[in-house]
Design a protein around this motif. Structure first.
Motif, PDB file in Angstrom:
ATOM      1  N   PRO A 687       0.825  -1.216   0.000  1.00 45.99           N
ATOM      2  CA  PRO A 687       0.000   0.000   0.000  1.00 45.99           C
ATOM      3  C   PRO A 687       0.856   1.263   0.000  1.00 45.99           C
ATOM      4  CG  PRO A 687      -0.700  -1.552   1.713  1.00 45.99           C
ATOM      5  CD  PRO A 687       0.610  -2.033   1.204  1.00 45.99           C
ATOM      6  N   ALA A 688       0.370   2.293  -0.642  1.00 44.11           N
ATOM      7  CA  ALA A 688       1.056   3.593  -0.638  1.00 44.11           C
ATOM      8  C   ALA A 688       0.942   4.204   0.756  1.00 44.11           C
ATOM      9  CB  ALA A 688       0.433   4.513  -1.675  1.00 44.11           C
ATOM     10  N   PRO A 689       2.042   4.725   1.300  1.00 45.89           N
ATOM     11  CA  PRO A 689       1.979   5.326   2.634  1.00 45.89           C
ATOM     12  C   PRO A 689       1.162   6.612   2.610  1.00 45.89           C
ATOM     13  CG  PRO A 689       4.252   4.935   1.917  1.00 45.89           C
ATOM     14  CD  PRO A 689       3.376   4.790   0.723  1.00 45.89           C
ATOM     15  N   PRO A 690       0.481   6.946   3.709  1.00 49.67           N
ATOM     16  CA  PRO A 690      -0.200   8.248   3.767  1.00 49.67           C
ATOM     17  C   PRO A 690       0.853   9.359   3.757  1.00 49.67           C
ATOM     18  CG  PRO A 690      -0.273   7.135   5.901  1.00 49.67           C
ATOM     19  CD  PRO A 690       0.280   6.152   4.926  1.00 49.67           C
ATOM     20  N   PRO A 691       0.551  10.520   3.184  1.00 49.47           N
ATOM     21  CA  PRO A 691       1.531  11.612   3.099  1.00 49.47           C
ATOM     22  C   PRO A 691       2.143  11.986   4.443  1.00 49.47           C
ATOM     23  CG  PRO A 691      -0.386  12.102   1.745  1.00 49.47           C
ATOM     24  CD  PRO A 691      -0.720  10.858   2.504  1.00 49.47           C
ATOM     25  N   SER A 692       1.373  11.838   5.541  1.00 50.15           N
ATOM     26  CA  SER A 692       1.885  12.212   6.862  1.00 50.15           C
ATOM     27  C   SER A 692       3.092  11.370   7.269  1.00 50.15           C
ATOM     28  CB  SER A 692       0.777  12.071   7.915  1.00 50.15           C
ATOM     29  OG  SER A 692       0.289  10.744   7.946  1.00 50.15           O
ATOM     30  N   ASN A 693       3.197  10.157   6.711  1.00 52.47           N
ATOM     31  CA  ASN A 693       4.335   9.293   7.040  1.00 52.47           C
ATOM     32  C   ASN A 693       5.669   9.910   6.627  1.00 52.47           C
ATOM     33  OD1 ASN A 693       2.381   7.440   7.805  1.00 52.47           O
ATOM     34  ND2 ASN A 693       3.500   5.700   6.962  1.00 52.47           N
ATOM     35  N   PHE A 694       5.629  10.742   5.587  1.00 56.29           N
ATOM     36  CA  PHE A 694       6.870  11.272   5.014  1.00 56.29           C
ATOM     37  C   PHE A 694       7.366  12.557   5.689  1.00 56.29           C
ATOM     38  CE2 PHE A 694       5.083   8.840   1.386  1.00 56.29           C
ATOM     39  CZ  PHE A 694       6.159   7.997   1.151  1.00 56.29           C
ATOM     40  N   GLU A 695       6.639  13.036   6.680  1.00 57.26           N
ATOM     41  CA  GLU A 695       7.004  14.312   7.290  1.00 57.26           C
ATOM     42  C   GLU A 695       8.447  14.353   7.796  1.00 57.26           C
ATOM     43  OE1 GLU A 695       4.066  15.305  10.186  1.00 57.26           O
ATOM     44  OE2 GLU A 695       2.477  15.619   8.686  1.00 57.26           O
ATOM     45  N   PRO A 696       8.967  13.288   8.481  1.00 56.67           N
ATOM     46  CA  PRO A 696      10.361  13.344   8.925  1.00 56.67           C
ATOM     47  C   PRO A 696      11.354  13.481   7.774  1.00 56.67           C
ATOM     48  CG  PRO A 696       9.184  11.561  10.030  1.00 56.67           C
ATOM     49  CD  PRO A 696       8.300  12.055   8.938  1.00 56.67           C
ATOM     50  N   VAL A 697      11.086  12.793   6.650  1.00 57.58           N
ATOM     51  CA  VAL A 697      11.984  12.862   5.490  1.00 57.58           C
ATOM     52  C   VAL A 697      11.931  14.238   4.851  1.00 57.58           C
ATOM     53  CG1 VAL A 697      12.454  11.935   3.192  1.00 57.58           C
ATOM     54  CG2 VAL A 697      11.806  10.398   5.036  1.00 57.58           C
ATOM     55  N   ILE A 698      10.713  14.747   4.687  1.00 61.61           N
ATOM     56  CA  ILE A 698      10.551  16.073   4.068  1.00 61.61           C
ATOM     57  C   ILE A 698      11.273  17.135   4.897  1.00 61.61           C
ATOM     58  CG2 ILE A 698       8.859  17.862   3.493  1.00 61.61           C
ATOM     59  CD1 ILE A 698       6.857  15.562   2.910  1.00 61.61           C
ATOM     60  N   LYS A 699      11.083  17.057   6.217  1.00 62.02           N
ATOM     61  CA  LYS A 699      11.701  18.037   7.120  1.00 62.02           C
ATOM     62  C   LYS A 699      13.224  17.926   7.094  1.00 62.02           C
ATOM     63  CE  LYS A 699      10.577  19.930  11.670  1.00 62.02           C
ATOM     64  NZ  LYS A 699       9.817  19.703  12.925  1.00 62.02           N
ATOM     65  N   ALA A 700      13.719  16.681   7.088  1.00 59.89           N
ATOM     66  CA  ALA A 700      15.170  16.463   7.079  1.00 59.89           C
ATOM     67  C   ALA A 700      15.789  16.950   5.776  1.00 59.89           C
ATOM     68  CB  ALA A 700      15.471  14.981   7.286  1.00 59.89           C
ATOM     69  N   LEU A 702      14.632  19.264   3.755  1.00 57.60           N
ATOM     70  CA  LEU A 702      14.550  20.723   3.699  1.00 57.60           C
ATOM     71  C   LEU A 702      15.716  21.383   4.432  1.00 57.60           C
ATOM     72  CD1 LEU A 702      10.763  21.646   4.147  1.00 57.60           C
ATOM     73  CD2 LEU A 702      12.263  22.263   2.236  1.00 57.60           C
ATOM     74  N   SER A 703      16.197  20.717   5.505  1.00 57.76           N
ATOM     75  CA  SER A 703      17.320  21.277   6.264  1.00 57.76           C
ATOM     76  C   SER A 703      18.577  21.362   5.415  1.00 57.76           C
ATOM     77  CB  SER A 703      17.583  20.428   7.513  1.00 57.76           C
ATOM     78  OG  SER A 703      18.110  19.153   7.167  1.00 57.76           O
ATOM     79  N   LYS A 704      18.620  20.592   4.312  1.00 61.44           N
ATOM     80  CA  LYS A 704      19.763  20.635   3.401  1.00 61.44           C
ATOM     81  C   LYS A 704      19.402  21.303   2.069  1.00 61.44           C
ATOM     82  CE  LYS A 704      22.734  18.391   5.988  1.00 61.44           C
ATOM     83  NZ  LYS A 704      23.975  19.014   6.487  1.00 61.44           N
ATOM     84  N   GLY A 705      18.193  21.881   2.027  1.00 57.37           N
ATOM     85  CA  GLY A 705      17.805  22.628   0.833  1.00 57.37           C
ATOM     86  C   GLY A 705      17.142  21.815  -0.251  1.00 57.37           C
ATOM     87  N   PHE A 706      16.660  20.617   0.050  1.00 58.68           N
ATOM     88  CA  PHE A 706      16.019  19.765  -0.956  1.00 58.68           C
ATOM     89  C   PHE A 706      14.524  19.632  -0.665  1.00 58.68           C
ATOM     90  CE2 PHE A 706      20.434  18.248  -0.840  1.00 58.68           C
ATOM     91  CZ  PHE A 706      20.771  18.366  -2.187  1.00 58.68           C
ATOM     92  N   ASN A 707      13.724  19.675  -1.723  1.00 61.20           N
ATOM     93  CA  ASN A 707      12.279  19.454  -1.607  1.00 61.20           C
ATOM     94  C   ASN A 707      11.961  18.025  -2.039  1.00 61.20           C
ATOM     95  OD1 ASN A 707      11.359  22.088  -0.778  1.00 61.20           O
ATOM     96  ND2 ASN A 707      11.888  22.807  -2.847  1.00 61.20           N
ATOM     97  N   ILE A 708      11.266  17.291  -1.167  1.00 63.85           N
ATOM     98  CA  ILE A 708      10.880  15.912  -1.474  1.00 63.85           C
ATOM     99  C   ILE A 708       9.405  15.900  -1.829  1.00 63.85           C
ATOM    100  CG2 ILE A 708      10.700  13.558  -0.601  1.00 63.85           C
ATOM    101  CD1 ILE A 708      13.568  14.484  -0.950  1.00 63.85           C
ATOM    102  N   ASP A 709       9.110  15.497  -3.079  1.00 61.84           N
ATOM    103  CA  ASP A 709       7.733  15.432  -3.567  1.00 61.84           C
ATOM    104  C   ASP A 709       7.197  14.020  -3.331  1.00 61.84           C
ATOM    105  OD1 ASP A 709       5.341  15.472  -4.906  1.00 61.84           O
ATOM    106  OD2 ASP A 709       6.136  16.249  -6.797  1.00 61.84           O
ATOM    107  N   VAL A 710       6.166  13.904  -2.478  1.00 59.26           N
ATOM    108  CA  VAL A 710       5.640  12.572  -2.137  1.00 59.26           C
ATOM    109  C   VAL A 710       4.247  12.359  -2.722  1.00 59.26           C
ATOM    110  CG1 VAL A 710       6.995  12.466  -0.016  1.00 59.26           C
ATOM    111  CG2 VAL A 710       4.669  13.401   0.066  1.00 59.26           C
TER     112      VAL A 710
END
Length: 956
Positions: A687-700, A702-710
């Protein structure tokens, strides 16, 4: 003899029908005693011995035991003890146990089959002298109690009747039901509670410890600590009305004050915080919850609780819950939060742990600390504390009263000394519910007799592929080789690719003992130093293993492909193969890379490797994810079996080569079986993960200047591919490791049970997928082989293969076993990590993976290890104070600020202060923080300082 009962019933449509129930009775059912001179001899079951030696102060004569249903259900550990013999299990009791507890029934049947126990089943429901009809107004339970008393009375009269031997044999009824016992005594029967009887036996100490306390009064404080559970009838009404919700209780390993409830038929999780709101639920119980008002909703704490702080919590339950209530959570952080109002089903099992002895001298009430952190401490009574304090033990929970801080239970058995590797292996297998007993005689009887040969008839039924240059590529030391490959050029210029899989289904036939055992085990479990096979070794490492230079049965998929990896045609066939070589990944890689080699096997490997790269790129272009997880390999000493070296696993091109063709075979098998069996194909979805699952990755990121599109799998794959820091090559790997932890669990399912739109495998970007390529170690693959065999006319179908509900039940067990096998494997790695570092201290490079309120989660790439670097507990004033910025996800102390992905130097050692949970201890070396960092020293193993030799002293 025949007894019948006739009654009338009115149907919903108003028709009156007459129902006749007939019950056949016999007068020749034996009592089972060897001393009986009246009953006919029998050749089934285990006889009750002629002179039973049950030495009890309450019954001085030789006697047999008849337990009622509740005694059997609640005192199973006592019943299983080798000293408990000559027990009559009435049919009434056997039927009740079967209806009330499937695990209990299985254990009881095992006891009845054990010849040393002398447990005898007496069919009292079909004996004309013991059968009783239910009376008007009598409850089913009261009728069964009366049937048990009637059978006990018959046994007593029968064994003392004329024609019997001079030896007087009594019968003792064991029941903890006060009313049942009173009526039995009024009938002139010898009836005792199980606790009275066990305590009256000679040398009963170990049996007393095994007694369940579930039917005894609770020895605890009078003050009520927890809210009362609602009765089941009220819970059911509340669920129907929507006031309450039903779900599975899942405790947190990091914070024992927190848990989640997976609400049935809903995707959402409900957060539970605090002892009172958890209300005596134990991990995996099915509970009823009530939602709290939204202003009382909370969220998980970012604190990582150290075990040393647990004592503080134990002494202040109410203070702690009050503190939680007073804590105000910002509205944007709140999660749906509830409290438990009742227990629908207890899913208690036996738990491993260690004894924490009572502070009272010669006290018998002690605390057991379970090995699994999700389980609360358990209070038991035992007189063996002095012996058990150094042991890993097994205990069971009996009850959890409102006025007890801990659940109450009883001792079951010892496992061995704490810290002993075999004992610790046993613990992790038990804790993860891994079936690991020796295969039964019934299973072994299903194996082919040696020497096993392939007959002329076998050759006629299979395609002969022995002339083709087939080889296997596996990890070093692999003996259960279930897949092999080949590639050869065809006359038309195309290529023939073959994936050949061990034909395990030829040896494991449906409905046999070995089939049932394999289905129950579900999967082979790989520990660091051993393997728990799904099937006996004769199959797993010999007859089914595709070893080199021996003929083996296989199930082959053959593709015709162009040189651009376009599939022209696909065929499935049962075959006979003869592998020409069994390579390791490294050996196959060397063969591919060695330009001096150009034999047929080398050319085959090169073709396969080139095609695999094309296939992989196509998957990646379609949105397949390339994730990462830290994996390590231990080198084990052949004599001591201790780990002598540990390193991260090396991934080569040949790993990917094998993986690509296994994926291709699995997809082809899924398509074929679904086409032929649209309602009962065994498939695997992710199953595809809910978008909320990716919050730690997105936040991490961003700290290095990268946008993660989930938004989609393809977008996520592209985002990960582009997130590269040239100065830090390990950054992208860590980002993929974090992403792996956001994923949902992939599961097996039956195609007819869910809509086709849910078949998708998110990680592989595959519309349909299954497992076909590892039948030696996965039962799912055996089911797929059977379906494919029917598809191509190589084997016959059977009823349960095409019943979707039965297939789904099998899939549910496979999902559970697969998950437990993964957890057991990780626990084995942790165990060997602790052993390896037990007498070592070393400095290593690490990366911050997560920033917590009081800690940093650090990944050590060299060893593939992850550990917790505790910064502060908020109480220690002597250490430097860290400031946690939740918004920026940082920890700051003075001029040093820690971000996710920051590089650090860590000192690794083992904290041995807690023998129950040895843990990897991390101390900061760099960056240096005065008063917090430890002095840097060599990465070599530390040695104790040498003592100065006194003058005149000689060396030993």
């Amino acid at each position: 003899m025949l007894t019948s009962k006739t009654f009338v019933k009115k149907t919903k449509r108003g028709r009156i029908i007459k129902i006749v129930r007939e019950h056949y009775l016999r007068d020749d059912i034996t009592c089972g005693s060897e001393s009986c001179q009246i009953c006919d001899p029998f050749d089934f079951g285990q006889p009750l011995v002629a002179e039973p030696e049950n030495k009890s102060r309450l019954c001085l004569t030789p006697h047999y035991i008849i337990p009622d249903t509740n005694v059997v259900l609640h005192q199973m550990d006592v019943m299983e003890d080798s000293s408990v013999q000559n027990v009559v299990i009435l049919q009434t009791v056997l039927d009740e146990v079967r209806h009330r507890s499937s695990p209990g029934y299985k254990r009881l049947k095992s006891m009845l089959a054990n010849p040393s126990k002398h447990f005898f089943t007496f069919c009292n429901e079909f004996n004309k002298n013991t059968y009783v009809e239910r009376q008007k107004g009598e409850s089913s339970n009261d009728r069964n109690d009366r049937a048990i008393r009637e059978a006990t009375s018959w046994y007593q009269d029968h064994l003392r009747s004329e024609g019997q031997s001079d030896l007087i044999i009594d019968v003792v009824l064991l029941t903890n039901d006060a009313d049942n016992r009173r009526k039995a005594i009024q009938q002139g029967l010898k009836a005792f509670t199980v606790h009275e009887y066990v305590k009256s036996l000679e040398n009963c100490g170990h049996l007393v410890d095994l007694l369940s306390q579930s039917q005894m009064s609770v020895h605890s404080q009078d003050r009520l600590m927890f809210p009362e559970h609602l009765p089941l009838s009220e819970i059911q009404r509340g669920i129907k009305a929507g006031r309450y919700f039903q779900g599975s209780f899942m405790a947190s390993r990091e914070n024992y004050l927190e848990a989640n409830v997976s609400v049935h038929n809903k995707d959402e999780m409900v957060f539970i915080q605090g002892h009172m709101n958890q209300n005596r639920a134990v991990h995996s119980d099915v509970v009823a919850i009530e939602m709290l008002p939204e202003e009382e909703w909370s969220c998980p704490s970012s604190m990582v609780l150290e075990e040393s702080s647990e004592k503080i919590v134990e002494d202040s339950m109410e203070t702690e819950d009050e503190a939680i209530k007073r804590k105000k959570i910002p509205k944007e952080l709140r999660q749906p939060t509830g409290r438990i109002v009742g227990i629908i089903k207890r899913n208690w099992r036996q738990y491993c742990g260690i004894l924490r002895p009572s502070a009272v001298k010669e006290g018998t009430r002690h605390i057991v600390v379970p090995a699994e952190k999700k389980i609360p401490k358990i209070r038991i009574e035992t007189r063996q504390a002095a012996d058990l304090i150094t042991q890993r033990i097994v205990v069971a929970i009996d009850n959890w009263p409102r006025n007890s801080r801990y659940p109450q239970g009883h001792f079951v058995r010892k496992l061995g000394n704490i810290g002993d590797k075999d004992t610790e292996n046993e613990v992790l297998l038990l804790e993860h519910d891994v079936p690991h007993s020796n295969f039964s005689e019934a299973v072994l009887a299903c194996l082919p007799k040696l020497p096993w040969i392939i007959t002329d008839e076998d050759y006629k039924r299979r395609r002969d592929l022995r002339h083709i240059d087939i080889c296997s590529v596996d990890p070093p030391g692999c003996t259960d080789i279930d897949d092999a490959l080949h590639c050869r050029e065809l006359e038309n210029g195309n290529l023939e690719i073959g994936v050949h899989i061990a034909d395990v289904s030829h040896f494991i036939r449906p409905g046999t003992a070995i089939d049932k055992e394999a289905a129950e085990r579900g999967t082979t479990v790989y520990l660091t130093d051993r393997r728990i096979d799904m099937v006996p070794e004769l199959l797993s490492s010999n007859l089914c293993s595709l070893r080199s230079n021996v003929e083996r049965f296989a199930f082959s998929i053959l593709w015709e492909m162009t040189h651009d990896a376009d599939v022209v045609g696909t065929s499935f066939t049962k075959s006979v193969i003869k592998s020409k070589a069994a390579f390791t990944y490294a050996e196959a890689q060397m063969k591919i890379d060695d330009t001096a080699q150009n034999d047929s096997l080398t050319r085959s490997l090169r073709h396969l490797n080139r095609l695999a790269k094309i296939l992989k790129q196509r998957r990646v272009d379609a949105g397949a994810l390339t994730l990462a997880s830290p994996e390590i390999r231990f080198h084990i000493d052949s004599e001591t079996h201790e780990p002598i070296d540990v390193q991260a696993k090396q991934i080569m091109e040949t790993n990917s080569m094998v993986e690509e063709f296994m994926l291709l075979a699995n997809v082809a098998s899924a398509k074929k079986t679904l086409e032929e069996f649209p309602d009962c194909a065994c498939l695997r979805r992710h199953p595809a993960p809910p978008p909320s699952n990716f919050e730690p990755v997105i936040k991490a990121a961003l700290s290095k200047g990268f946008n993660i599109d989930v938004s989609k799998g393809k977008a996520l794959a592209d985002s990960l591919q582009s997130a590269v820091v040239p100065s830090d090559p390990y950054f992208n790997t860590m980002l993929r490791i974090m992403t792996t932890r956001c994923m949902m669990q992939a599961v097996y399912f039956c195609s007819g049970m869910i809509p086709e739109t849910e078949y998708f495998h998110y990680g592989l970007a595959a519309g349909i997928y299954t497992h076909f390529t590892s039948p030696i170690r996965r039962f799912s693959d055996i089911i797929v082989h059977r379906l494919l065999a029917v598809c191509i006319g190589a084997d016959a179908s059977y009823p349960s293969l095409t019943e979707k509900h039965k297939t789904q039940v099998v899939c549910n067990n496979l999902n559970y076993r697969h998950k437990m096998a993964q957890y057991a494997g990780r626990a084995s790695v942790n165990l060997h990590t602790h052993i390896f570092f037990k007498n070592r201290t070393t400095n290593e490079e690490g990366y911050v993976l997560f920033v917590r309120q009081n800690a940093l989660q650090v990944l050590i790439p060299k060893y593939g290890l992850e550990g917790t670097l505790y910064l502060s507990d908020g109480k220690t004033k002597s250490k430097p104070r860290f400031t946690y910025n939740e918004e920026a996800n940082t920890q700051t102390c003075g001029s040093v600020t820690f971000h996710v992905f920051d590089q650090v130097i860590i000192e690794l050692s083992i904290d041995q202060s807690n023998v129950q949970h040895l843990k990897l201890c991390l101390k900061l070396v760099k960056p240096e923080i005065p008063g917090f960092s430890v002095p840097a020293h060599s990465s070599e193993d530390s040695e104790p300082p040498k003592k100065k030799q006194k003058k005149g002293q000689t060396k030993k």
